[in-house]
Design a protein around this motif. Structure first.
Motif: not given
Length: 104
Positions: A38-66
């Motif tokens: 059973y493969k268990a990925p490092d979720y903390n590392c994946l979260s750090r990699q996903l958290g560095n997206n500069p467009d994340a604030a725009k996407a979150a705002q668009a999701n809330q508006q939708a």
């Protein structure tokens, strides 16, 4: 005198060690561990990699508006539903008489 300078050099090297370890940890990719097939990925590392997206604030705002817009107030073509007018254009002269459309 030599001994005290040696101790200060050792203390300086040891104090710099945590920063070097953090730099190595950030530069490495995520590690997957396999236990019993059973493969268990490092979720903390994946979260750090996903958290560095500069467009994340725009996407979150668009999701809330939708989510604030009520779905029942949107036109059917924005929801992916067919309208009676579009169906009659597609079916052509067979609208209401056949299940095979005149136009595909």
């Amino acid at each position: 005198m030599k001994r005290s300078s040696c101790y200060t050099a050792v203390l300086l090297l040891l104090s710099a060690l945590p920063w070097t370890l953090q730099a190595e940890e950030a530069s490495e990719g995520c590690v997957e561990v396999s236990v019993g097939g059973y493969k268990a990925p490092d979720y903390n590392c994946l979260s750090r990699q996903l958290g560095n997206n500069p467009d994340a604030a725009k996407a979150a705002q668009a999701n809330q508006q939708a989510q604030q817009d009520a779905a029942h107030k949107r036109p059917p073509n924005q929801l992916g539903l067919s309208t009676p007018a579009a169906t009659s254009v597609r079916m052509g002269n067979t609208f209401g008489t056949s299940v095979k459309p005149q136009r595909p």
